[in-house]
Design a protein around this motif. Structure first.
Motif, mmCIF file in Angstrom:
data_model
loop_
_atom_site.group_PDB
_atom_site.id
_atom_site.type_symbol
_atom_site.label_atom_id
_atom_site.label_comp_id
_atom_site.label_asym_id
_atom_site.label_seq_id
_atom_site.Cartn_x
_atom_site.Cartn_y
_atom_site.Cartn_z
ATOM 1 N N LYS A 22 0.839 -1.210 0.000
ATOM 2 C CA LYS A 22 0.000 0.000 0.000
ATOM 3 C C LYS A 22 0.871 1.257 0.000
ATOM 4 C CE LYS A 22 -2.815 0.650 3.644
ATOM 5 N NZ LYS A 22 -2.637 1.957 4.339
ATOM 6 N N SER A 23 1.861 1.300 0.867
ATOM 7 C CA SER A 23 2.708 2.500 0.961
ATOM 8 C C SER A 23 3.401 2.767 -0.370
ATOM 9 C CB SER A 23 3.788 2.298 2.029
ATOM 10 O OG SER A 23 3.216 2.209 3.292
ATOM 11 N N ARG A 27 2.956 5.941 -3.321
ATOM 12 C CA ARG A 27 4.125 6.733 -3.735
ATOM 13 C C ARG A 27 4.378 6.607 -5.231
ATOM 14 N NH1 ARG A 27 4.266 5.573 1.543
ATOM 15 N NH2 ARG A 27 5.632 6.707 2.996
ATOM 16 N N THR A 96 -2.731 7.952 4.514
ATOM 17 C CA THR A 96 -1.534 8.127 3.684
ATOM 18 C C THR A 96 -1.846 9.032 2.498
ATOM 19 O OG1 THR A 96 -0.945 5.869 4.301
ATOM 20 C CG2 THR A 96 0.348 6.872 2.561
ATOM 21 N N ARG A 99 -2.222 12.749 3.851
ATOM 22 C CA ARG A 99 -1.012 13.440 4.331
ATOM 23 C C ARG A 99 0.013 13.602 3.205
ATOM 24 N NH1 ARG A 99 -1.804 10.073 9.295
ATOM 25 N NH2 ARG A 99 -3.075 11.362 10.692
ATOM 26 N N ARG A 127 0.089 17.315 12.348
ATOM 27 C CA ARG A 127 1.472 16.840 12.159
ATOM 28 C C ARG A 127 2.020 17.170 10.765
ATOM 29 N NH1 ARG A 127 1.114 10.680 13.350
ATOM 30 N NH2 ARG A 127 0.320 11.495 15.294
ATOM 31 N N ALA A 167 7.557 9.657 15.194
ATOM 32 C CA ALA A 167 8.174 8.784 14.182
ATOM 33 C C ALA A 167 7.098 8.482 13.148
ATOM 34 C CB ALA A 167 8.670 7.499 14.835
ATOM 35 N N SER A 168 7.098 9.197 12.042
ATOM 36 C CA SER A 168 6.040 9.025 11.054
ATOM 37 C C SER A 168 6.583 9.163 9.640
ATOM 38 C CB SER A 168 4.923 10.057 11.285
ATOM 39 O OG SER A 168 4.064 10.091 10.161
ATOM 40 N N ALA A 169 6.504 8.058 8.879
ATOM 41 C CA ALA A 169 6.933 8.095 7.475
ATOM 42 C C ALA A 169 5.990 8.965 6.661
ATOM 43 C CB ALA A 169 6.964 6.683 6.905
ATOM 44 N N GLN A 170 4.747 9.071 7.112
ATOM 45 C CA GLN A 170 3.809 9.923 6.376
ATOM 46 C C GLN A 170 4.231 11.386 6.466
ATOM 47 O OE1 GLN A 170 -0.166 9.132 7.761
ATOM 48 N NE2 GLN A 170 -0.241 7.114 6.786
ATOM 49 N N ARG A 195 9.914 3.848 7.551
ATOM 50 C CA ARG A 195 9.982 3.276 6.191
ATOM 51 C C ARG A 195 10.520 4.300 5.188
ATOM 52 N NH1 ARG A 195 3.926 1.370 5.873
ATOM 53 N NH2 ARG A 195 4.352 1.170 8.088
ATOM 54 N N ILE A 318 4.469 -0.861 12.840
ATOM 55 C CA ILE A 318 3.393 -0.070 13.458
ATOM 56 C C ILE A 318 2.003 -0.578 13.074
ATOM 57 C CG2 ILE A 318 3.389 1.760 11.676
ATOM 58 C CD1 ILE A 318 3.018 2.230 15.492
ATOM 59 N N ASP A 319 1.841 -1.086 11.846
ATOM 60 C CA ASP A 319 0.519 -1.556 11.421
ATOM 61 C C ASP A 319 0.266 -3.007 11.831
ATOM 62 O OD1 ASP A 319 -0.068 0.882 10.273
ATOM 63 O OD2 ASP A 319 0.725 0.311 8.317
ATOM 64 N N GLU A 342 1.188 5.741 18.934
ATOM 65 C CA GLU A 342 0.706 6.062 17.579
ATOM 66 C C GLU A 342 -0.510 5.213 17.170
ATOM 67 O OE1 GLU A 342 1.480 8.305 14.809
ATOM 68 O OE2 GLU A 342 1.905 9.352 16.659
ATOM 69 N N LYS A 346 -4.647 5.780 14.435
ATOM 70 C CA LYS A 346 -4.719 5.100 13.142
ATOM 71 C C LYS A 346 -6.171 5.126 12.655
ATOM 72 C CE LYS A 346 -0.377 4.276 12.757
ATOM 73 N NZ LYS A 346 0.390 5.011 11.757
HETATM 74 C C1 S3P Z 1 2.538 4.744 6.145
HETATM 75 C C2 S3P Z 1 3.135 5.030 7.343
HETATM 76 C C3 S3P Z 1 2.570 4.621 8.639
HETATM 77 C C4 S3P Z 1 1.547 3.495 8.494
HETATM 78 C C5 S3P Z 1 0.602 3.728 7.359
HETATM 79 C C6 S3P Z 1 1.326 3.908 6.049
HETATM 80 C C7 S3P Z 1 3.148 5.267 4.912
HETATM 81 O O1 S3P Z 1 1.932 5.733 9.210
HETATM 82 O O2 S3P Z 1 0.829 3.335 9.690
HETATM 83 O O3 S3P Z 1 -0.298 2.635 7.233
HETATM 84 O O4 S3P Z 1 2.785 4.807 3.821
HETATM 85 O O5 S3P Z 1 4.018 6.140 5.021
HETATM 86 P P1 S3P Z 1 2.783 6.823 10.048
HETATM 87 O O6 S3P Z 1 3.859 7.265 9.174
HETATM 88 O O7 S3P Z 1 1.849 7.945 10.366
HETATM 89 O O8 S3P Z 1 3.233 6.104 11.268
#
Ligand code: S3P
Length: 459
Positions: A22-23, A27, A96, A99, A127, A167-170, A195, A318-319, A342, A346
């Motif tokens: 999904k991530s 992207r 995702t 954001r 955020r 700590a958030s990749a989003q 990530r 995290i998921d 965190e 969700k």
């Molecule tokens: C994601 C990052 C995670 C994850 C989400 C997908 C992403 O969220 O929980 O399902 O694709 O960058 P956070 O970055 O807010 O922790």
């Protein structure tokens, strides 16, 4: 509402490829839309969240089509080339999408109205609003920085140096995407590594991204104004989706399942490390690199033992805490999960939803503000003597996790709404049935198991 019931099932057997990550799918579409020329995507997740991103990007001017061979073609607009959408962007259930797209759009001189479903409208957007405001965008959001909101993108974006407060990749990715159309160097500092799919793909398409590892975290610097060039992208199978069949394989006696082509990016594999600590018979084969590392993962039924999961592992899994809680319920001894704050923000308050689900299944646990301890039953939960009903709160992972719990239980488990599973794992029911899982709508007679499935045992 589409209730679904998982019945105690016979051994799960077979191999299959879970849907695309999904991530990485989000992207691939967003960066393809920001590149010059054509980006051809193989293995894109065709779940509602990702389809929502594709629909939004079309409104922003990108041409995106699914081709007859199942690949997706994106004809991008080049860095800074998105156009103002003439309608509200509704991003459904997907945090995702919301954001990352806010980031991408924040440095375009345009106005955008954004909303989502009831779950997404509850989730915090402050955020991303905070760093994107520093880059020159402005926002009118509902109380608590929630959707719906109006964003005015920056006409003259400015680069920032920003340390992530969570700590958030989003959030990291939103800033990196905003930086594409910002002159100079934008730097994101993360205290804990999250990530890095955005960094990898940005580089793949021609951006200059420099990563300096620092302790457990990293400093990521990106130079604005690159000419991104469309290229082929292959999306690996999603480890977060593979997790459900893997935990089902570990907890249903006699099972052996192989998940093919699963992403093994080390910033995503915290669950697999934890399951191994718990004594799981998990093996990786055919490790290879397809832009991201991938492998085939086989899970065989195992007697798991409780462990303490270190909080620093949280960003890489995290998921996966809901499905880990299911594995922990089957283990011998107590599993302690820390650093879970965190999970509260969700698709649902996942900590509370998992706790309520465990309670409904008669499993002993203790929940703190950011902690969960699950007392394992050393096998199927004995407290589940009459079956259980689970409230999913519009959360796909809560639904799938408790269905997996039902497969390894002695009585059925019903989730109140399986509809949201389509956000990340379309075809989950068929996928699991082909492995021998007995999952069906309440009252529906058992379907013949397809594929390698041995078929379930109706309760
Ligand atoms: C994601 C990052 C995670 C994850 C989400 C997908 C992403 O969220 O929980 O399902 O694709 O960058 P956070 O970055 O807010 O922790």
């Amino acid at each position: 509402m589409q209730p679904l019931t998982a019945h105690p099932s016979g051994p799960l057997r077979g191999q299959a490829r879970p849907p695309g990550d999904k991530s990485i799918s989000h992207r691939a579409l967003m960066l393809g839309a920001s590149a010059i020329g054509e980006t051809r995507i193989a293995g894109l997740l065709e779940g509602e969240d990702v389809l929502g991103t594709a629909a939004a990007l079309r409104k922003l001017g990108a041409a995106i089509v699914r081709l007859a061979d199942g690949t997706w073609r994106v004809q991008g607009r080049g860095t800074g080339g998105l156009v103002e959408p003439d309608d509200v962007l509704d991003l459904g259930n997907s945090g995702t999408s919301a954001r990352l797209l806010l980031g991408l759009m924040a440095t375009h001189d345009m106005k955008v109205f954004l909303t989502g479903d009831a779950s997404l409208r509850r989730r915090p957007m402050g955020r991303v609003i905070e760093p994107l405001s520093r880059m020159g965008a402005s926002f009118e959001a509902r109380q608590g920085n929630r959707l719906p909101l109006l964003m005015r993108g920056a006409a003259l974006p400015v680069p920032i140096r920003y340390e992530l407060p969570v700590a958030s990749a989003q959030v990291k990715s939103a800033i990196l995407l905003a930086a594409l159309n910002t002159p100079g160097t934008t730097t994101v500092i993360e205290r804990e590594a999250t990530r890095d799919h955005s960094e990898r793909m940005l580089r793949h398409l021609g951006a200059e991204v420099r990563v300096t590892r620092a302790g457990k975290g990293a400093e990521i610097a990106i130079t604005g104004g690159p000419e991104l060039v469309g290229k082929p992208i292959t999306v690996p199978a999603d480890p977060s989706s593979a997790a459900f069949a893997i935990v089902a394989g570990l907890t249903v006696p006699g099972s052996a399942v192989t998940m093919q082509g699963v992403g093994t990016n080390p910033l995503r594999t915290g669950l697999f490390a934890t399951l191994k600590d718990m004594g799981a018979d998990l093996t990786l084969a055919n490790a290879r690199d397809d832009g991201e590392p991938i492998a085939d993962i086989t899970a065989r039924h195992s007697m798991l033992k409780g462990v303490v999961v270190p909080p620093e592992r949280a960003p890489s899994m995290i998921d996966e805490y809901p499905i880990l809680a299911v594995a922990a319920a089957h283990a011998r001894g107590t599993t302690v999960m820390k650093g879970l704050a965190e999970l509260r923000v969700k698709e649902s308050d996942r900590l509370a939803a998992v706790a309520a689900g465990l309670e409904a299944c008669g499993i002993t646990f203790r929940m703190g503000e950011d902690l969960l301890e699950v007392d394992g039953c050393a096998g199927p939960p004995p407290g589940l003597d009459k079956g259980a009903a689970i409230v999913t709160h519009m959360d796909h992972r809560i639904a799938m996790s408790f269905l997996v719990l039902g497969l390894g239980a002695r009585r059925p488990v019903t989730v109140d709404d399986g509809e949201f599973i389509d956000t990340s794992f379309p075809g989950f029911g068929d996928f699991m049935r082909a492995l021998g899982a007995d999952i069906r709508a309440p009252g529906e007679v058992q379907m013949a198991a397809g594929g390698h499935g041995a078929g379930g045992t109706p309760a």
